[in-house]
Design a protein around this motif. Structure first.
Motif, short mmCIF file in Angstrom:
data_model
loop_
_atom_site.label_atom_id
_atom_site.label_comp_id
_atom_site.label_asym_id
_atom_site.label_seq_id
_atom_site.Cartn_x
_atom_site.Cartn_y
_atom_site.Cartn_z
N ASP A 1 35.35 49.50 54.47
CA ASP A 1 35.84 48.48 53.55
C ASP A 1 36.01 48.99 52.13
N GLY A 2 35.68 50.23 51.83
CA GLY A 2 35.66 50.74 50.45
C GLY A 2 37.01 50.79 49.77
N GLY A 3 38.12 51.04 50.48
CA GLY A 3 39.41 51.23 49.85
C GLY A 3 40.10 49.96 49.41
N ASN A 4 39.73 48.82 49.92
CA ASN A 4 40.43 47.58 49.60
C ASN A 4 40.27 47.20 48.13
N GLY A 5 39.11 47.38 47.56
CA GLY A 5 38.89 47.04 46.16
C GLY A 5 39.68 47.93 45.22
N LEU A 6 39.80 49.21 45.56
CA LEU A 6 40.55 50.15 44.74
C LEU A 6 42.03 49.78 44.69
N TRP A 7 42.60 49.42 45.83
CA TRP A 7 44.01 49.03 45.86
C TRP A 7 44.25 47.76 45.05
N LEU A 8 43.33 46.86 45.10
CA LEU A 8 43.47 45.63 44.33
C LEU A 8 43.46 45.91 42.83
N VAL A 9 42.57 46.78 42.38
CA VAL A 9 42.49 47.14 40.96
C VAL A 9 43.78 47.84 40.53
N LEU A 10 44.28 48.76 41.34
CA LEU A 10 45.53 49.46 41.00
C LEU A 10 46.70 48.49 40.92
N LEU A 11 46.78 47.57 41.85
CA LEU A 11 47.87 46.60 41.85
C LEU A 11 47.81 45.73 40.59
N LEU A 12 46.62 45.26 40.23
CA LEU A 12 46.48 44.47 39.01
C LEU A 12 46.86 45.27 37.77
N ALA A 13 46.48 46.55 37.71
CA ALA A 13 46.81 47.38 36.56
C ALA A 13 48.33 47.54 36.42
N VAL A 14 49.02 47.76 37.54
CA VAL A 14 50.48 47.90 37.51
C VAL A 14 51.12 46.59 37.04
N LEU A 15 50.64 45.48 37.54
CA LEU A 15 51.20 44.18 37.13
C LEU A 15 51.01 43.93 35.64
N VAL A 16 49.85 44.27 35.10
CA VAL A 16 49.59 44.09 33.67
C VAL A 16 50.51 45.00 32.86
N MET A 17 50.67 46.25 33.30
CA MET A 17 51.54 47.18 32.56
C MET A 17 52.98 46.70 32.56
N VAL A 18 53.47 46.22 33.69
CA VAL A 18 54.85 45.73 33.77
C VAL A 18 55.02 44.50 32.88
N SER A 19 54.05 43.60 32.90
CA SER A 19 54.14 42.39 32.08
C SER A 19 54.15 42.72 30.59
N VAL A 20 53.25 43.59 30.14
CA VAL A 20 53.18 43.98 28.73
C VAL A 20 54.44 44.73 28.33
N GLY A 21 54.89 45.63 29.19
CA GLY A 21 56.11 46.39 28.88
C GLY A 21 57.32 45.48 28.77
N GLY A 22 57.43 44.50 29.67
CA GLY A 22 58.55 43.55 29.61
C GLY A 22 58.50 42.72 28.34
N TYR A 23 57.31 42.30 27.97
CA TYR A 23 57.15 41.52 26.74
C TYR A 23 57.58 42.34 25.52
N LEU A 24 57.13 43.59 25.44
CA LEU A 24 57.49 44.44 24.30
C LEU A 24 58.99 44.73 24.27
N LEU A 25 59.58 44.92 25.43
CA LEU A 25 61.03 45.19 25.49
C LEU A 25 61.82 43.98 24.98
N ILE A 26 61.43 42.79 25.40
CA ILE A 26 62.13 41.58 24.95
C ILE A 26 61.96 41.40 23.44
N LYS A 27 60.76 41.65 22.93
CA LYS A 27 60.50 41.52 21.51
C LYS A 27 61.35 42.52 20.71
N ARG A 28 61.47 43.75 21.21
CA ARG A 28 62.25 44.79 20.51
C ARG A 28 63.73 44.41 20.47
N ARG A 29 64.24 43.88 21.55
CA ARG A 29 65.66 43.50 21.59
C ARG A 29 65.94 42.36 20.61
#
Length: 197
Positions: free
Chosen positions: A152-180
């Motif tokens: 069961d050890g790998g499931n938590g790691l994948w969840l953390v990675l997925l959340l990190a990617v989602l946060v990065m995409v959200s912040v990047g999208g916000y900054l891109l919209i603000k810059r435009r």
């Protein structure tokens, strides 16, 4: 006509000790008298809960309107229509439970110890040799090797990675919209000044 406590089920019927008309039997919802029945009489328009009421109900109790009509030789058709029209709940079994307690009808004694489930069990299929199935994984286990448990050890790691990617995409999208928006606002005054000249 009947007088009924609409929030409580009718657990039976008995004649009123004061006016001898048909009365509904109820039990209180709680408190120290929750197992002491009382009568709701429509003839007297009273709730009768005296110290002698329980003995009176025991002596004259009828579980249903039909049983009351048969026992006391009276017509209860108007009361039956009233109960059906108002959809008042009837529960004569509650009277037995409250007055006599729960009765265990099973002659066998209850088991007190829990039997632990086996870790592995043998399952025989028709036409084949018996196999051992692991209850946890539901996989056939070779008799020579020990069953493998899922990791069961790998499931938590994948969840953390997925959340990190989602946060990065959200912040990047916000900054891109603000810059435009900033670029659009910066280019608007230049266009207006050129149009004035």
């Amino acid at each position: 006509m009947l007088k009924v406590s609409s929030q409580k089920p009718i657990v039976g019927y008995a004649p009123c000790p004061e006016c001898q008309t048909l009365a509904a039997v109820h039990f209180p919802s709680g408190g120290r008298r929750e197992n002491t029945p009382y009568l709701s009489c429509g003839g007297c328009n009273k709730t009768i809960q005296a110290s002698t009421t329980k003995a009176h109900i025991k002596a004259n109790y009828a579980p249903t309107l039909d049983a009351y009509a048969e026992r006391f030789d009276v017509d209860v058709s108007a009361e039956q229509e009233q109960v059906e029209a108002n959809k008042w709940p009837e529960n004569p079994a509650l009277y037995d439970v409250k007055m006599n307690g729960l009765v265990d009808e099973s002659p066998e004694p209850l088991l007190t110890e829990k039997t632990p489930l086996p870790e592995q069990e043998n399952v025989t299929m028709s036409g084949e040799d018996s196999v051992i199935i692991d209850n946890d994984t539901q996989q056939v286990v070779d008799e020579t090797e020990t069953p493998k448990k899922p990791q069961d050890g790998g499931n938590g790691l994948w969840l953390v990675l997925l959340l990190a990617v989602l946060v990065m995409v959200s912040v990047g999208g916000y900054l891109l919209i603000k810059r435009r928006k900033r670029k659009a606002l910066a280019s608007e005054p230049k266009q207006e000044s050129q149009a004035d000249e």
